[in-house]
Design a protein around this motif. Structure first.
Motif, mmCIF file in Angstrom:
data_model
loop_
_atom_site.group_PDB
_atom_site.id
_atom_site.type_symbol
_atom_site.label_atom_id
_atom_site.label_comp_id
_atom_site.label_asym_id
_atom_site.label_seq_id
_atom_site.Cartn_x
_atom_site.Cartn_y
_atom_site.Cartn_z
ATOM 1 N N ARG A 37 0.832 -1.206 0.000
ATOM 2 C CA ARG A 37 0.000 0.000 0.000
ATOM 3 C C ARG A 37 0.870 1.262 0.000
ATOM 4 O O ARG A 37 0.585 2.229 -0.704
ATOM 5 N N CYS A 38 1.919 1.236 0.794
ATOM 6 C CA CYS A 38 2.808 2.396 0.892
ATOM 7 C C CYS A 38 3.492 2.663 -0.450
ATOM 8 O O CYS A 38 3.600 3.813 -0.889
ATOM 9 N N GLN A 39 3.931 1.617 -1.122
ATOM 10 C CA GLN A 39 4.575 1.777 -2.419
ATOM 11 C C GLN A 39 3.574 2.268 -3.463
ATOM 12 O O GLN A 39 3.911 3.099 -4.311
ATOM 13 N N LEU A 40 2.334 1.757 -3.400
ATOM 14 C CA LEU A 40 1.303 2.237 -4.313
ATOM 15 C C LEU A 40 1.037 3.723 -4.085
ATOM 16 O O LEU A 40 0.884 4.497 -5.027
ATOM 17 N N ARG A 41 0.967 4.131 -2.815
ATOM 18 C CA ARG A 41 0.713 5.529 -2.480
ATOM 19 C C ARG A 41 1.803 6.433 -3.049
ATOM 20 O O ARG A 41 1.527 7.521 -3.555
ATOM 21 N N GLU A 42 3.068 5.979 -2.982
ATOM 22 C CA GLU A 42 4.176 6.752 -3.544
ATOM 23 C C GLU A 42 4.062 6.890 -5.057
ATOM 24 O O GLU A 42 4.531 7.869 -5.631
ATOM 25 N N GLY A 48 -7.705 -0.024 -4.837
ATOM 26 C CA GLY A 48 -8.912 0.045 -5.658
ATOM 27 C C GLY A 48 -9.834 -1.139 -5.508
ATOM 28 O O GLY A 48 -10.463 -1.558 -6.475
ATOM 29 N N GLY A 49 -9.930 -1.713 -4.322
ATOM 30 C CA GLY A 49 -10.875 -2.801 -4.081
ATOM 31 C C GLY A 49 -10.349 -4.191 -4.394
ATOM 32 O O GLY A 49 -11.044 -5.180 -4.144
ATOM 33 N N GLN A 50 -9.170 -4.310 -4.921
ATOM 34 C CA GLN A 50 -8.632 -5.642 -5.222
ATOM 35 C C GLN A 50 -8.146 -6.329 -3.948
ATOM 36 O O GLN A 50 -7.768 -5.692 -2.975
ATOM 37 N N GLU A 51 -8.197 -7.622 -3.956
ATOM 38 C CA GLU A 51 -7.716 -8.415 -2.833
ATOM 39 C C GLU A 51 -6.192 -8.547 -2.932
ATOM 40 O O GLU A 51 -5.637 -8.537 -4.030
ATOM 41 N N PRO A 52 -5.492 -8.674 -1.796
ATOM 42 C CA PRO A 52 -4.038 -8.890 -1.866
ATOM 43 C C PRO A 52 -3.725 -10.229 -2.539
ATOM 44 O O PRO A 52 -4.485 -11.183 -2.412
ATOM 45 N N ALA A 65 3.239 -7.274 5.443
ATOM 46 C CA ALA A 65 2.583 -6.284 4.587
ATOM 47 C C ALA A 65 1.960 -7.014 3.414
ATOM 48 O O ALA A 65 2.537 -7.970 2.878
ATOM 49 N N TRP A 66 0.773 -6.590 3.036
ATOM 50 C CA TRP A 66 0.090 -7.201 1.897
ATOM 51 C C TRP A 66 0.666 -6.651 0.606
ATOM 52 O O TRP A 66 1.049 -5.490 0.517
ATOM 53 N N LEU A 67 0.693 -7.489 -0.426
ATOM 54 C CA LEU A 67 1.152 -7.084 -1.752
ATOM 55 C C LEU A 67 -0.030 -7.074 -2.714
ATOM 56 O O LEU A 67 -0.863 -7.983 -2.696
ATOM 57 N N TYR A 68 -0.102 -6.033 -3.546
ATOM 58 C CA TYR A 68 -1.184 -5.865 -4.512
ATOM 59 C C TYR A 68 -0.604 -5.771 -5.914
ATOM 60 O O TYR A 68 0.535 -5.354 -6.095
ATOM 61 N N LYS A 74 -5.730 1.580 -8.948
ATOM 62 C CA LYS A 74 -6.412 2.743 -9.502
ATOM 63 C C LYS A 74 -5.744 4.015 -8.983
ATOM 64 O O LYS A 74 -5.083 3.999 -7.950
ATOM 65 N N PRO A 75 -5.962 5.143 -9.663
ATOM 66 C CA PRO A 75 -5.366 6.398 -9.192
ATOM 67 C C PRO A 75 -5.953 6.815 -7.840
ATOM 68 O O PRO A 75 -7.098 6.515 -7.521
ATOM 69 N N LYS A 76 -5.131 7.517 -7.055
ATOM 70 C CA LYS A 76 -5.596 8.026 -5.763
ATOM 71 C C LYS A 76 -6.716 9.025 -5.992
ATOM 72 O O LYS A 76 -6.716 9.763 -6.975
ATOM 73 N N LEU A 77 -7.657 9.049 -5.051
ATOM 74 C CA LEU A 77 -8.733 10.024 -5.128
ATOM 75 C C LEU A 77 -8.230 11.358 -4.587
ATOM 76 O O LEU A 77 -7.546 11.401 -3.562
ATOM 77 N N PRO A 78 -8.580 12.461 -5.252
ATOM 78 C CA PRO A 78 -8.104 13.760 -4.765
ATOM 79 C C PRO A 78 -8.818 14.146 -3.472
ATOM 80 O O PRO A 78 -9.942 13.726 -3.211
ATOM 81 N N MET A 79 -8.154 14.977 -2.671
ATOM 82 C CA MET A 79 -8.720 15.455 -1.418
ATOM 83 C C MET A 79 -9.814 16.475 -1.730
ATOM 84 O O MET A 79 -9.575 17.440 -2.448
ATOM 85 N N THR A 80 -11.013 16.267 -1.193
ATOM 86 C CA THR A 80 -12.097 17.225 -1.379
ATOM 87 C C THR A 80 -12.094 18.214 -0.218
ATOM 88 O O THR A 80 -11.442 17.994 0.803
#
Length: 142
Positions: A37-42, A48-52, A65-68, A74-80
């Motif tokens: 998750r941390c690497q995806l965030r970077e 995006g709802g997928q299972e590890p 740590a789970w791997l995806y 999917k792209p990160k959602l922007p902050m509203t």
């Protein structure tokens, strides 16, 4: 020759063989198509709802740590504005002293253990650079 090709099977050495997820040791995943998750965030992504699909273990299996899959991320959602306001409200609750001083600090206060800032709790003076002035509502309430 054709029979020998049919008998060959691609085997993953890290797959435990049952239905469970493969487990990699720390720094031994070596897969370019998987990320935590941390690497995806970077990378600006989210699961995006997928299972590890696998997990990494370290410290003798005490931490993991789970791997995806990156291709399904999917792209990160922007902050509203609403999310930003809710986050600021939550952080203000953790950073504002409920005691008589009412200061908002730049760090979270030990409210569960002390119930206030150190200065209100036992008189330890706070560095003036570590907080902002009390809010107007707090001054009016006092």
């Amino acid at each position: 020759m054709a029979d020998q090709d049919q008998d060959l099977v691609d085997v993953d050495p890290y797959d435990p063989g049952d239905v469970s997820l493969p487990v990699f040791r720390w720094k031994q995943a070596g897969r370019a198509d998987l990320a935590t998750r941390c690497q995806l965030r970077e990378m600006g992504l989210r699961p995006g709802g997928q299972e590890p699909v696998a997990r990494i273990e370290c410290r003798g299996g005490k931490r993991f740590a789970w791997l995806y899959r990156i291709d399904l991320a999917k792209p990160k959602l922007p902050m509203t504005r609403a999310k930003e306001a809710a986050l600021d409200k939550a952080m203000a609750a953790r950073q504002t002293c409920p005691g008589p001083c009412g200061r908002r600090y730049f760090h979270c206060l030990p409210l569960k253990t002390l119930g206030s800032c150190l200065e209100c709790f036992d008189g330890t003076p706070a560095d003036p650079a570590s907080y902002t002035a009390p809010s107007v509502q707090h001054q009016l309430a006092a």
